[in-house]
Every structure is written in C-alpha cells, then in structure tokens.
Scaffold this motif. Structure first.
Motif, PDB file in Angstrom:
ATOM      1  N   LEU A  12       5.973   7.967  -9.066  1.00  0.00           N
ATOM      2  CA  LEU A  12       4.987   8.656  -8.891  1.00  0.00           C
ATOM      3  C   LEU A  12       3.442   7.764  -8.591  1.00  0.00           C
ATOM      4  CD1 LEU A  12       5.008  11.015 -12.391  1.00  0.00           C
ATOM      5  CD2 LEU A  12       4.876  11.757  -9.805  1.00  0.00           C
ATOM      6  N   CYS A  13       3.668   6.427  -9.384  1.00  0.00           N
ATOM      7  CA  CYS A  13       2.613   5.588  -8.924  1.00  0.00           C
ATOM      8  C   CYS A  13       2.633   5.299  -7.226  1.00  0.00           C
ATOM      9  CB  CYS A  13       2.557   4.231  -9.653  1.00  0.00           C
ATOM     10  SG  CYS A  13       2.441   4.264 -11.395  1.00  0.00           S
ATOM     11  N   GLY A  14       3.896   5.048  -6.866  1.00  0.00           N
ATOM     12  CA  GLY A  14       4.076   4.911  -5.522  1.00  0.00           C
ATOM     13  C   GLY A  14       3.450   6.095  -4.532  1.00  0.00           C
ATOM     14  N   TYR A  18       0.343   5.903  -1.990  1.00  0.00           N
ATOM     15  CA  TYR A  18       0.660   6.139  -0.700  1.00  0.00           C
ATOM     16  C   TYR A  18      -0.511   7.223  -0.190  1.00  0.00           C
ATOM     17  CZ  TYR A  18       2.923   6.674   3.600  1.00  0.00           C
ATOM     18  OH  TYR A  18       3.058   6.592   5.090  1.00  0.00           O
ATOM     19  N   ALA A  19      -0.491   8.295  -1.190  1.00  0.00           N
ATOM     20  CA  ALA A  19      -1.631   9.396  -0.882  1.00  0.00           C
ATOM     21  C   ALA A  19      -3.065   8.872  -1.126  1.00  0.00           C
ATOM     22  CB  ALA A  19      -1.253  10.348  -2.192  1.00  0.00           C
ATOM     23  N   TYR A  25      -7.366   6.004   4.787  1.00  0.00           N
ATOM     24  CA  TYR A  25      -7.515   6.177   6.142  1.00  0.00           C
ATOM     25  C   TYR A  25      -7.653   7.199   6.845  1.00  0.00           C
ATOM     26  CZ  TYR A  25      -5.743   1.207   6.227  1.00  0.00           C
ATOM     27  OH  TYR A  25      -5.793  -0.069   5.613  1.00  0.00           O
ATOM     28  N   SER A  26      -7.995   8.366   6.113  1.00  0.00           N
ATOM     29  CA  SER A  26      -8.475   9.395   6.781  1.00  0.00           C
ATOM     30  C   SER A  26      -9.676   9.533   7.397  1.00  0.00           C
ATOM     31  CB  SER A  26      -8.661  10.568   5.657  1.00  0.00           C
ATOM     32  OG  SER A  26      -9.654  10.223   4.734  1.00  0.00           O
ATOM     33  N   GLU A  99       0.450   8.092   8.312  1.00  0.00           N
ATOM     34  CA  GLU A  99       1.279   7.291   8.947  1.00  0.00           C
ATOM     35  C   GLU A  99       0.440   5.558   8.792  1.00  0.00           C
ATOM     36  OE1 GLU A  99       1.465   8.674  12.883  1.00  0.00           O
ATOM     37  OE2 GLU A  99       3.219   9.822  12.425  1.00  0.00           O
ATOM     38  N   TRP A 100      -0.234   5.611   7.881  1.00  0.00           N
ATOM     39  CA  TRP A 100      -1.018   4.576   7.892  1.00  0.00           C
ATOM     40  C   TRP A 100       0.015   3.172   7.533  1.00  0.00           C
ATOM     41  CZ3 TRP A 100      -0.232   1.452   3.388  1.00  0.00           C
ATOM     42  CH2 TRP A 100       0.478   2.205   2.348  1.00  0.00           C
TER      43      TRP A 100
END
Length: 230
Positions: A12-14, A18-19, A25-26, A99-100
C-alpha cells in the motif's frame, strides 16, 4: 497474519508512493528530460520556458572585420527576445504521469522551437557603431593600372581598401542572428567593396601586352651611309 499485514502495508505504501510521484509529475517534466539540450528535469512548463528564455536571451554575436579587433553585439542591445510557440507545452503533453519512473532509466531530449524576435533597426544602429564602420575608416578600393617604368610598362596592383557596403553587412549580420550564429565575418561574407580592375584581369593583361609591344619597337632611319635608330 503479521507478515501478511506488513507485506500489505508495504504494498500500500508503495502504491501510495507511486501514485504520489505520479501526481508530482502531473505538471513537471520527468527526470532526465532535456529540451534543446537544456536540463528540464522536475521543471514545470513555465519554468522550462523561463530556463530556455534566460539561456537564449544570453545570446551575443561577435563581428569580425578587416584590420580591426572583433567586436560584440549583445542580445539586449538589439531587443533579442525569446517567444514561446507552445512547443514546450506540446513536449510536456507527450508524457504520461504514471510513467515517471522511466525518467530514471531513459533520458529524453525534446526539440522545441526557439522563436526569436529582435529589432532590425537596433541591429543597424549597433552595426553603425562598430569601429570598422566609422567614416574615417572607410578607405575606398583602388583599381589596378598600367604605368611606365624605365623601358617597359608594368601593372600597379589594385588595393583592397576598407570601405564596407552597409546593406550587405546588415544582411550578413541579420542572417547570422536568424541562425543563432555566434560570429559573423564581414570580410569572408563579401561585405567589403572590391576594386573593379585587378592586376590579373584579362583586359588589363591584354592592354599591357599591346603597349609593351610598342615600347619594344624601334625605327631605323638611313641617310646615305648614316643610320639613326629611334
């Protein structure tokens, strides 16, 4: 159960991390992103354009001339400005925020238009300030000519001089600025006025042959037993 809970928490942390990075990077360029060779990692579109603007507007051009030290014209003195054409934003829109992570492994270089504007009247004014353009430094070229020395005619070579065709010089300078070149050579570019007749021109060489034919001629007069040679 404890192990499963820990693994689940790590996952969940990962996912959350990532989110979170995807969100970060949006509105920013990925790491390893360059635009026109400028490093734009982690910059927004406006920040990237400002970076390009600062780099571009730091421009200057060196003008080389015949017989004088090269002189520099700065971007500020000619109103040289960067104008966005939307290509930086278009480059950003090719990214997919999720895709960052690719940015840490794959370098990406975008090519964006560097639309430049400048004031040609200011370019002309700066050109006219150059030492080589001053009226007292404008020595007109001289044509080659034929002169008589001792017993024969010879050619006196023409002289290049230092007079400049201002229209040609301005054309060379503006073309170099349009192409973002850092140096322009007025001599190599053909901005100097040239002699109309050079010593190796066919016409003057032919005339030299003719007059020297007469110079080598002689006439002998005979008066009975006496001769006189002219």
């Amino acid at each position: 159960k404890i192990a499963a809970t820990l693994i689940g928490a790590i996952i969940l942390c990962g996912i959350g991390g990532y989110a979170g990075m995807s969100y970060y990077y949006s509105n920013k360029f990925f790491p390893g992103t360059t635009i026109n060779s400028f490093d734009c990692s982690d910059l927004t579109v406006s920040q990237a354009e400002e970076l390009i603007r600062n780099k571009v507007e730091d421009y200057s051009i060196t003008v080389a001339s015949r017989g004088y030290e090269a002189e520099t014209i700065t971007a500020e003195s000619i109103g040289y400005k960067y104008k966005s054409d939307g290509s930086v934003k278009a480059a950003f829109e090719k990214q997919k925020p999720y895709e960052w992570i690719k940015g840490y492994f794959v370098k990406t270089d975008f090519s964006a238009g560097e639309n430049i504007t400048y004031d040609k009247e200011k370019v002309k004014a700066e050109l006219e300030k150059l030492e080589c353009m001053q009226p007292e430094n404008q020595v007109q070229p001289k044509d080659a000519y034929i002169t008589f020395e001792d017993t024969l005619f010879t050619i006196v070579p023409g002289e290049e001089g230092s007079a400049i065709n201002e229209d040609k010089a301005l054309e060379l300078l503006c073309t170099a600025i349009d192409q973002t070149e850092e140096e322009v050579d007025l001599d190599k570019g053909g901005a100097y006025l040239e002699p109309n007749i050079r010593e190796d021109d066919e016409s003057i060489q032919e005339r030299l042959k003719i007059v020297n034919t007469y110079a080598k001629a002689s006439i002998t007069h005979t008066y009975g037993d006496t001769t006189e040679t002219l």
